[in-house]
Design a protein around this motif. Structure first.
Motif, PDB file in Angstrom:
ATOM      1  N   UNK A  77      41.378  24.994  12.922  1.00  0.00           N
ATOM      2  CA  UNK A  77      40.736  24.036  13.635  1.00  0.00           C
ATOM      3  C   UNK A  77      41.274  22.458  13.218  1.00  0.00           C
ATOM      4  N   UNK A  78      41.807  22.089  13.109  1.00  0.00           N
ATOM      5  CA  UNK A  78      42.803  20.168  13.395  1.00  0.00           C
ATOM      6  C   UNK A  78      43.219  20.358  14.684  1.00  0.00           C
ATOM      7  N   UNK A  79      43.913  21.406  14.548  1.00  0.00           N
ATOM      8  CA  UNK A  79      45.001  21.241  15.683  1.00  0.00           C
ATOM      9  C   UNK A  79      44.420  22.029  17.547  1.00  0.00           C
ATOM     10  N   UNK A  80      43.108  22.845  17.225  1.00  0.00           N
ATOM     11  CA  UNK A  80      41.738  22.517  18.167  1.00  0.00           C
ATOM     12  C   UNK A  80      41.449  21.289  18.430  1.00  0.00           C
ATOM     13  N   UNK A  81      40.964  20.593  17.413  1.00  0.00           N
ATOM     14  CA  UNK A  81      40.230  19.401  17.461  1.00  0.00           C
ATOM     15  C   UNK A  81      41.222  18.273  18.356  1.00  0.00           C
ATOM     16  N   UNK A  82      42.325  18.755  17.926  1.00  0.00           N
ATOM     17  CA  UNK A  82      43.487  17.727  18.729  1.00  0.00           C
ATOM     18  C   UNK A  82      44.085  18.169  20.233  1.00  0.00           C
ATOM     19  N   UNK A  83      44.104  19.067  20.160  1.00  0.00           N
ATOM     20  CA  UNK A  83      44.091  19.684  21.650  1.00  0.00           C
ATOM     21  C   UNK A  83      42.889  19.125  22.805  1.00  0.00           C
ATOM     22  N   UNK A  84      42.389  19.310  22.173  1.00  0.00           N
ATOM     23  CA  UNK A  84      40.651  19.185  23.241  1.00  0.00           C
ATOM     24  C   UNK A  84      40.615  17.438  22.990  1.00  0.00           C
ATOM     25  N   UNK A  85      40.815  16.702  21.833  1.00  0.00           N
ATOM     26  CA  UNK A  85      40.916  15.560  22.088  1.00  0.00           C
ATOM     27  C   UNK A  85      42.281  14.899  22.886  1.00  0.00           C
ATOM     28  N   UNK A  86      43.106  14.943  22.868  1.00  0.00           N
ATOM     29  CA  UNK A  86      44.133  15.077  24.350  1.00  0.00           C
ATOM     30  C   UNK A  86      43.872  15.741  24.996  1.00  0.00           C
ATOM     31  N   UNK A  87      43.478  16.390  25.850  1.00  0.00           N
ATOM     32  CA  UNK A  87      43.227  17.023  27.026  1.00  0.00           C
ATOM     33  C   UNK A  87      42.326  15.567  27.717  1.00  0.00           C
ATOM     34  N   UNK A  88      40.825  15.140  26.670  1.00  0.00           N
ATOM     35  CA  UNK A  88      40.173  14.103  27.482  1.00  0.00           C
ATOM     36  C   UNK A  88      41.137  12.768  27.959  1.00  0.00           C
ATOM     37  N   UNK A  89      41.693  12.600  26.868  1.00  0.00           N
ATOM     38  CA  UNK A  89      42.882  11.358  26.904  1.00  0.00           C
ATOM     39  C   UNK A  89      43.215  11.519  27.634  1.00  0.00           C
ATOM     40  N   UNK A  90      44.257  12.766  28.714  1.00  0.00           N
ATOM     41  CA  UNK A  90      45.197  13.413  28.968  1.00  0.00           C
ATOM     42  C   UNK A  90      43.638  12.655  30.824  1.00  0.00           C
ATOM     43  N   UNK A  91      42.738  13.049  29.936  1.00  0.00           N
ATOM     44  CA  UNK A  91      42.134  13.047  31.871  1.00  0.00           C
ATOM     45  C   UNK A  91      41.301  11.586  31.765  1.00  0.00           C
ATOM     46  N   UNK A  92      41.328  10.705  31.570  1.00  0.00           N
ATOM     47  CA  UNK A  92      40.484   9.651  30.945  1.00  0.00           C
ATOM     48  C   UNK A  92      42.003   8.439  31.339  1.00  0.00           C
ATOM     49  N   UNK A 139      52.940  17.223  24.236  1.00  0.00           N
ATOM     50  CA  UNK A 139      54.691  18.361  23.369  1.00  0.00           C
ATOM     51  C   UNK A 139      54.852  18.351  22.280  1.00  0.00           C
ATOM     52  N   UNK A 140      53.975  17.403  21.052  1.00  0.00           N
ATOM     53  CA  UNK A 140      54.163  18.174  19.755  1.00  0.00           C
ATOM     54  C   UNK A 140      52.966  18.756  19.347  1.00  0.00           C
ATOM     55  N   UNK A 141      51.976  19.032  19.509  1.00  0.00           N
ATOM     56  CA  UNK A 141      50.710  20.258  19.772  1.00  0.00           C
ATOM     57  C   UNK A 141      51.895  21.080  20.374  1.00  0.00           C
ATOM     58  N   UNK A 142      52.011  21.607  21.125  1.00  0.00           N
ATOM     59  CA  UNK A 142      52.849  22.576  21.990  1.00  0.00           C
ATOM     60  C   UNK A 142      53.893  23.443  20.906  1.00  0.00           C
ATOM     61  N   UNK A 143      54.727  22.395  20.414  1.00  0.00           N
ATOM     62  CA  UNK A 143      55.991  22.410  18.863  1.00  0.00           C
ATOM     63  C   UNK A 143      54.643  23.103  17.906  1.00  0.00           C
ATOM     64  N   UNK A 144      54.259  22.427  17.422  1.00  0.00           N
ATOM     65  CA  UNK A 144      53.436  22.357  16.033  1.00  0.00           C
ATOM     66  C   UNK A 144      52.875  23.382  16.029  1.00  0.00           C
ATOM     67  N   UNK A 145      52.378  24.341  17.668  1.00  0.00           N
ATOM     68  CA  UNK A 145      51.045  25.393  17.401  1.00  0.00           C
ATOM     69  C   UNK A 145      52.727  27.125  17.647  1.00  0.00           C
ATOM     70  N   UNK A 146      53.831  26.478  18.041  1.00  0.00           N
ATOM     71  CA  UNK A 146      55.000  27.044  18.046  1.00  0.00           C
ATOM     72  C   UNK A 146      55.606  27.807  15.996  1.00  0.00           C
ATOM     73  N   UNK A 147      55.799  26.824  16.072  1.00  0.00           N
ATOM     74  CA  UNK A 147      55.774  26.964  14.768  1.00  0.00           C
ATOM     75  C   UNK A 147      55.609  26.779  13.530  1.00  0.00           C
ATOM     76  N   UNK A 148      53.667  26.776  13.540  1.00  0.00           N
ATOM     77  CA  UNK A 148      52.729  26.631  12.473  1.00  0.00           C
ATOM     78  C   UNK A 148      52.509  28.331  12.344  1.00  0.00           C
ATOM     79  N   UNK A 149      52.707  28.848  13.811  1.00  0.00           N
ATOM     80  CA  UNK A 149      52.042  30.430  13.412  1.00  0.00           C
ATOM     81  C   UNK A 149      52.105  31.360  12.580  1.00  0.00           C
ATOM     82  N   UNK A 150      53.385  31.532  12.664  1.00  0.00           N
ATOM     83  CA  UNK A 150      53.456  32.146  11.027  1.00  0.00           C
ATOM     84  C   UNK A 150      52.665  31.930   9.597  1.00  0.00           C
TER      85      UNK A 150
END
Length: 85
Positions: free
Chosen positions: A4-19, A55-66
């Protein structure tokens, strides 16, 4: 980090990049014919920070999936045992 926190940060980052992209393009093209460096640099820095965060979120997703899968399996087991009572 949970899913849940990953999804929230991902949406927040997409909004930040767009703005920040809109702000950078506004400072670069639509202000005037002159180069507006003081308005462009903060927007470019904001875009760079959002890229680093992505980039950090992509790394976290890959490492925390298990760990996420293990936590979901534990919850499913807990629910299954609770229903058996």
């Amino acid at each position: 980090m949970t899913r849940g926190s990953f999804r929230f940060l991902l949406w927040a980052d997409v909004g930040l990049a767009t703005v920040s992209t809109i702000l950078a393009l506004n400072a670069l093209f639509w202000r005037s014919a002159n180069w507006d460096l003081p308005a462009f640099l903060p927007a470019a820095a904001l875009f760079l920070i959002s890229g680093i965060l992505l980039g950090y979120l992509i790394r976290v997703r890959r490492n925390d999936m298990p760990f996420w899968n293990e936590e979901e399996a534990r919850r499913d087991d807990w629910d299954r045992r609770g229903r058996q009572l």
